[in-house]
Design an enzyme around this catalytic site. Structure first.
Site, short mmCIF file in Angstrom:
data_model
loop_
_atom_site.label_atom_id
_atom_site.label_comp_id
_atom_site.label_asym_id
_atom_site.label_seq_id
_atom_site.Cartn_x
_atom_site.Cartn_y
_atom_site.Cartn_z
N GLY A 263 0.81 -1.20 0.00
CA GLY A 263 0.00 0.00 0.00
C GLY A 263 0.85 1.25 0.00
O GLY A 263 1.96 1.28 -0.54
N HIS A 264 0.33 2.29 0.62
CA HIS A 264 1.00 3.59 0.68
C HIS A 264 2.38 3.46 1.35
O HIS A 264 3.37 4.00 0.85
CB HIS A 264 0.11 4.55 1.47
CG HIS A 264 0.53 5.97 1.45
ND1 HIS A 264 0.65 6.71 0.29
CD2 HIS A 264 0.84 6.84 2.46
CE1 HIS A 264 1.02 7.95 0.57
NE2 HIS A 264 1.15 8.04 1.89
N PHE A 265 2.42 2.73 2.47
CA PHE A 265 3.67 2.55 3.21
C PHE A 265 4.33 1.24 2.76
O PHE A 265 4.37 0.26 3.50
CB PHE A 265 3.40 2.53 4.71
CG PHE A 265 2.98 3.86 5.26
CD1 PHE A 265 3.91 4.81 5.64
CD2 PHE A 265 1.64 4.18 5.39
CE1 PHE A 265 3.52 6.04 6.15
CE2 PHE A 265 1.23 5.42 5.89
CZ PHE A 265 2.19 6.35 6.28
#
Length: 286
Positions: A263-265
Site C-alpha cells: 500500500g502507501h507505506f
C-alpha cells in the site's frame, strides 16, 4: 553489519529540526524525507537494513511532524517546509546528496532539487507523486477541498484520527499482519500534540499548491538526467501506479518497480524486496 543510529537536532531559523543519522560521517549522503502522518521513524528499519552500505543516512522530521519543534506563528505550507529543509542541508554542510522522497516528502524534496539542482546525485521515489495521472479519484477530491467548503475541515481532520491513520496504512495491503501497529500509535501520538492538528490541516489545504510545481519538477528531471529509482506500492489509495510509470516520461532510464500487495507505506510490508534495490542503486551513483 548494522550501523549505530544517532538522534540529533539542528537549529534552522528558529525551528529545532530533529533527525536520525547513521553511517560514516565522510560517506556520500542519502537524505530520507518522510510523509504524512509519520516522521523519520518510518525509516528506522530501512536504516538498519542498509547498515552495510558506506552511505551517511540522514532522516529529518519536517516541521509539524515527529520531534521537530517549530515556533509559534510558523506558517505550515510546502514552500516553508522546503525552506526549512534547505536551511537544514546548509546547517549540516550537505552540498551533495541523493534524495529518497515519499508522500509529503516528495513535494518538499523536489522543491529543493529544483532550487539546488547541482546538489542532487540521484533520486529514489517511493509513492511520491509528481504527475497528474498519479492522482487517484480520492486524491483529486481531497485536493479540491477548500477551507470555505462546508464540511471540508471535518473531512480533512478525519485523517488525523486513529481510524484515518489506520486507513492509510492498511488500504491495499495484502498481508496486514506485516504492519507494525506501534507505528500507527506513534503517529497518532505526534499528530495529537498541541497545535499539530492545526498544522496538519494547514498543510492539507496547501497540498493543491504542489500541482502547479509538477511541470517544474518534470523539467528538472529532464535537464538534470539524474539517475532515478521508483519503488511503489500498487494499492496506495492516493497515488496510483500510473504515477510511478509516469517518471519514465522525463527519466526514460529510470528503474521502476511496482509491488502488488503493498500500500502507501510500501516499506512496511516489502522492505526485504526494496532494500537491495536501493543498495544497488546507491552503489552505482557517482
Amino acid at each position: 553489519m548494522q550501523q549505530h543510529v544517532s538522534h540529533r537536532t539542528a537549529d534552522v531559523d528558529g525551528v529545532r529540526v530533529a533527525y536520525r543519522e547513521s553511517g560514516p560521517a565522510d560517506g556520500p549522503v542519502l537524505l530520507l524525507l518522510h510523509g504524512f502522518p509519520t516522521s523519520s521513524h518510518q525509516f528506522a528499519r530501512l536504516m538498519d537494513a542498509l547498515g552495510d552500505i558506506p552511505y551517511r543516512l540522514i532522516a529529518p522530521d519536517h516541521p509539524g511532524f515527529g520531534r521537530t519543534e517549530a515556533p509559534d506563528g510558523f506558517t505550515y505550507t510546502f514552500d516553508r517546509l522546503a525552506d526549512v529543509l534547505e536551511g537544514f542541508t546548509d546547517a549540516l554542510g550537505l552540498d551533495r546528496y541523493a534524495l529518497y522522497v515519499f508522500d509529503f516528502g516528495a513535494p518538499v524534496g523536489l522543491r529543493l532539487a529544483a532550487r539546488r539542482p547541482e546538489r542532487v546525485t540521484g533520486l529514489i521515489v517511493q509513492n511520491g507523486n509528481a504527475y497528474e495521472e498519479g492522482l487517484s479519484d480520492a486524491a483529486r477530491a481531497f485536493i479540491a477541498l477548500r477551507r470555505a467548503d462546508p464540511g471540508a475541515e471535518e473531512q480533512v481532520r478525519g485523517l488525523f484520527t486513529a481510524e484515518g491513520i489506520r486507513f492509510q496504512y492498511e488500504t491495499g495491503v495484502a498481508e496486514p499482519a506485516l504492519l507494525n501497529p506501534d507505528n500507527q500509535t506513534l503517529d497518532l501520538h505526534y499528530i495529537n500534540l498541541p497545535g499539530r492538528n492545526d498544522a496538519q490541516a494547514d498543510l492539507a489545504f496547501d497540498y493543491a499548491s504542489n500541482l502547479a510545481h509538477y511541470p517544474v519538477w518534470q523539467a528538472w528531471l529532464r535537464s538534470s538526467r539524474v539517475p532515478v529509482l521508483v519503488v511503489w506500492g500498487a494499492g496506495d489509495p492516493f497515488f496510483t501506479p500510473a504515477g510511478a510509470k509516469a517518471y519514465l516520461r522525463d527519466a526514460p532510464d529510470a528503474e521502476v518497480h511496482v509491488f502488488e500487495g503493498a500500500g502507501h507505506f510500501a516499506l512496511e510490508t516489502h522492505l526485504p524486496a526494496i532494500t537491495p534495490l536501493i543498495a544497488d542503486f546507491l552503489a552505482k551513483l557517482p
